[in-house]
Design a protein around this motif. Structure first.
Motif, PDB file in Angstrom:
ATOM      1  N   ALA A  69       0.827  -1.206   0.000  1.00 46.53           N
ATOM      2  CA  ALA A  69       0.000   0.000   0.000  1.00 46.53           C
ATOM      3  C   ALA A  69       0.863   1.260   0.000  1.00 46.53           C
ATOM      4  CB  ALA A  69      -0.926  -0.007   1.218  1.00 46.53           C
ATOM      5  N   ARG A  70       1.942   1.227   0.749  1.00 44.42           N
ATOM      6  CA  ARG A  70       2.848   2.388   0.758  1.00 44.42           C
ATOM      7  C   ARG A  70       3.530   2.550  -0.608  1.00 44.42           C
ATOM      8  NH1 ARG A  70       3.785   5.149   5.372  1.00 44.42           N
ATOM      9  NH2 ARG A  70       3.257   4.183   7.388  1.00 44.42           N
ATOM     10  N   ALA A  71       3.866   1.445  -1.244  1.00 45.50           N
ATOM     11  CA  ALA A  71       4.469   1.511  -2.574  1.00 45.50           C
ATOM     12  C   ALA A  71       3.482   2.114  -3.576  1.00 45.50           C
ATOM     13  CB  ALA A  71       4.911   0.122  -3.025  1.00 45.50           C
ATOM     14  N   ALA A  72       2.223   1.716  -3.477  1.00 47.57           N
ATOM     15  CA  ALA A  72       1.192   2.279  -4.363  1.00 47.57           C
ATOM     16  C   ALA A  72       1.018   3.766  -4.106  1.00 47.57           C
ATOM     17  CB  ALA A  72      -0.135   1.540  -4.154  1.00 47.57           C
ATOM     18  N   LEU A  73       1.105   4.168  -2.849  1.00 45.62           N
ATOM     19  CA  LEU A  73       1.012   5.584  -2.512  1.00 45.62           C
ATOM     20  C   LEU A  73       2.200   6.353  -3.092  1.00 45.62           C
ATOM     21  CD1 LEU A  73      -0.385   7.884  -0.976  1.00 45.62           C
ATOM     22  CD2 LEU A  73       0.959   7.251   1.038  1.00 45.62           C
ATOM     23  N   GLN A  74       3.376   5.758  -3.019  1.00 47.29           N
ATOM     24  CA  GLN A  74       4.561   6.406  -3.586  1.00 47.29           C
ATOM     25  C   GLN A  74       4.420   6.592  -5.097  1.00 47.29           C
ATOM     26  OE1 GLN A  74       7.054   7.850  -1.982  1.00 47.29           O
ATOM     27  NE2 GLN A  74       7.878   8.507  -3.956  1.00 47.29           N
ATOM     28  N   ASP A  75       3.825   5.609  -5.789  1.00 52.45           N
ATOM     29  CA  ASP A  75       3.574   5.741  -7.221  1.00 52.45           C
ATOM     30  C   ASP A  75       2.656   6.922  -7.509  1.00 52.45           C
ATOM     31  OD1 ASP A  75       5.162   3.606  -7.852  1.00 52.45           O
ATOM     32  OD2 ASP A  75       3.517   2.151  -7.982  1.00 52.45           O
ATOM     33  N   VAL A  76       1.635   7.068  -6.675  1.00 51.12           N
ATOM     34  CA  VAL A  76       0.721   8.206  -6.833  1.00 51.12           C
ATOM     35  C   VAL A  76       1.465   9.514  -6.579  1.00 51.12           C
ATOM     36  CG1 VAL A  76      -1.282   9.352  -5.808  1.00 51.12           C
ATOM     37  CG2 VAL A  76      -1.365   6.906  -6.287  1.00 51.12           C
ATOM     38  N   LYS A  77       2.258   9.520  -5.534  1.00 48.69           N
ATOM     39  CA  LYS A  77       2.986  10.735  -5.140  1.00 48.69           C
ATOM     40  C   LYS A  77       3.975  11.169  -6.220  1.00 48.69           C
ATOM     41  CE  LYS A  77       5.576  12.602  -1.198  1.00 48.69           C
ATOM     42  NZ  LYS A  77       6.142  12.260   0.139  1.00 48.69           N
ATOM     43  N   SER A  78       4.661  10.208  -6.828  1.00 52.55           N
ATOM     44  CA  SER A  78       5.687  10.520  -7.820  1.00 52.55           C
ATOM     45  C   SER A  78       5.115  10.835  -9.195  1.00 52.55           C
ATOM     46  CB  SER A  78       6.674   9.351  -7.940  1.00 52.55           C
ATOM     47  OG  SER A  78       6.006   8.185  -8.391  1.00 52.55           O
ATOM     48  N   SER A  79       3.823  10.683  -9.371  1.00 54.00           N
ATOM     49  CA  SER A  79       3.219  10.907 -10.683  1.00 54.00           C
ATOM     50  C   SER A  79       3.007  12.390 -10.979  1.00 54.00           C
ATOM     51  CB  SER A  79       1.873  10.178 -10.776  1.00 54.00           C
ATOM     52  OG  SER A  79       0.944  10.728  -9.861  1.00 54.00           O
ATOM     53  N   HIS A  80       3.191  13.228  -9.961  1.00 50.06           N
ATOM     54  CA  HIS A  80       3.002  14.666 -10.156  1.00 50.06           C
ATOM     55  C   HIS A  80       3.951  15.395  -9.220  1.00 50.06           C
ATOM     56  CE1 HIS A  80       0.758  18.284 -11.325  1.00 50.06           C
ATOM     57  NE2 HIS A  80       0.926  18.681 -10.085  1.00 50.06           N
ATOM     58  N   GLY A  81       4.729  16.297  -9.767  1.00 49.91           N
ATOM     59  CA  GLY A  81       5.683  17.032  -8.941  1.00 49.91           C
ATOM     60  C   GLY A  81       4.989  17.857  -7.878  1.00 49.91           C
ATOM     61  N   SER A  82       5.682  18.066  -6.791  1.00 44.28           N
ATOM     62  CA  SER A  82       5.113  18.873  -5.715  1.00 44.28           C
ATOM     63  C   SER A  82       4.961  20.306  -6.190  1.00 44.28           C
ATOM     64  CB  SER A  82       6.023  18.818  -4.483  1.00 44.28           C
ATOM     65  OG  SER A  82       7.303  19.326  -4.797  1.00 44.28           O
TER      66      SER A  82
END
Length: 342
Positions: free
Chosen positions: A113-126
């Motif tokens: 689940a954390r890996a999936a969250l990281q994929d979401v997070k990295s899909s768009h720059g801050s």
């Protein structure tokens, strides 16, 4: 003989080009080329951004939702396996060994689940754009949820063993009323049990689970109150013994005064002393009653304090996450839809 005249007509001279105009012309041409390139790159970047946003909305958010859905069942499976082992009965070490499979499965679900969250997070720059803001809110909610669940599992053996006989915390030793011959002995036994018990509460305060932390704080305060009330009742009991001795002395003094046919002044003096002692007895009784009632209240409420951790507090916290997280997901999807339309 007529001689031919030479042709005096000359070809028109080639005009010299103006260097400045030449430079300007080249510059304009380069600008036109550059503008075309920028438009092409910008269009390409825009298409890439749209593809990235579409991937975020349609694939990565769904993958995150599927991964998160597996965390709660894994938690429940571990808690049930551990508690079943303890009720067998088994020691804490044996229960941890018996539930290791379920704990490993939870860890795998949490990591996925954390890996999936990281994929979401990295899909768009801050950033402070609408997508970036909505994305950060979603990340914060999910990280809070994962921390909460990991804390629920990691700290469960400590919480579950607080009142287990033989565990290091030994909090069941707090309830020693029937074992003590006097209130002072009760206070002594309580103090002995309170030391490791409060240490366990301090350890539980370090949990990543907010329900455990809040329970540990309240529990620590309750144990401190038990100790304080036990000390007051013990002192009151000892004072009562002293008052019984003083009462016997007054009776002896009064008998002696009657035998000597003492003066009225001496009787008044004895009466004043008796009034002062009676005032002390009433104050002592009031302190005793207050401390004893509070002590019993704290003992009676302890089962509810422990039981409410899961039946009320954990249930309410998970209900909050289950309400907030889907809302965060929907907000992000709506913001992405808006971006894709533009």
């Amino acid at each position: 003989m007529t001689m031919e005249q030479p042709d005096t007509t000359t070809a028109p001279a080639r005009r010299k080009r103006n260097p400045a105009l030449l430079i300007i012309g080249i510059a304009v041409a380069l600008l036109v080329i550059a503008a075309g390139t920028i438009v092409g790159v910008t269009h390409f970047a825009g298409e890439q951004r749209k593809e990235s946003l579409s991937l975020l909305k349609d694939d990565r958010l769904n993958a995150l939702s599927d991964a998160r859905a597996k965390v709660s069942p894994a938690v429940n499976a571990y808690l049930a396996a551990y508690k079943e082992a303890r009720n067998a009965p088994a020691s804490r070490a044996d229960a941890e060994k018996a539930s290791q499979k379920q704990r490993d499965e939870f860890r795998q679900a949490s990591d996925a689940a954390r890996a999936a969250l990281q994929d979401v997070k990295s899909s768009h720059g801050s950033g402070e754009d609408p997508v970036g803001v909505a994305l950060q809110q979603l990340v914060d909610s999910h990280e809070g949820y994962f921390d909460y669940m990991e804390g629920l599992v990691d700290s469960y053996p400590l919480f579950e063993g607080l009142f287990r006989e033989g565990d290091a915390a030994g909090c069941n030793g707090l309830f020693v009323g029937s074992k003590a011959a006097s209130l002072r002995e009760r206070q002594t036994l309580l103090a002995q049990a309170a030391g490791p018990c409060r240490k366990a509460a301090a350890d539980l305060k370090q949990s990543k689970n907010a329900a455990y932390v809040e329970f540990a704080r309240t529990f620590d305060n309750r144990v401190a109150e038990l100790e304080a009330h036990a000390e007051v009742t013990a002192k009151s009991e000892e004072s009562y013994t002293e008052f019984v001795r003083i009462k016997d002395e007054f009776e002896t003094k009064l008998d002696d005064a009657e035998a000597r046919n003492a003066s009225d002044e001496e009787y008044r003096k004895i009466a004043d002393e008796a009034k002062a002692v009676n005032a002390q007895i009433r104050a002592n009784r009031s302190e005793f009653d207050f401390a004893a009632d509070r002590y019993l209240d704290r003992v009676r409420e302890m089962p509810d304090l422990v039981g409410d951790v899961f039946s009320k507090n954990v249930a309410a916290d998970i209900k909050h996450f289950d309400a907030v997280i889907p809302l965060r997901v929907q907000v992000l999807k709506d913001v992405v839809d808006t971006e894709l339309v533009e």
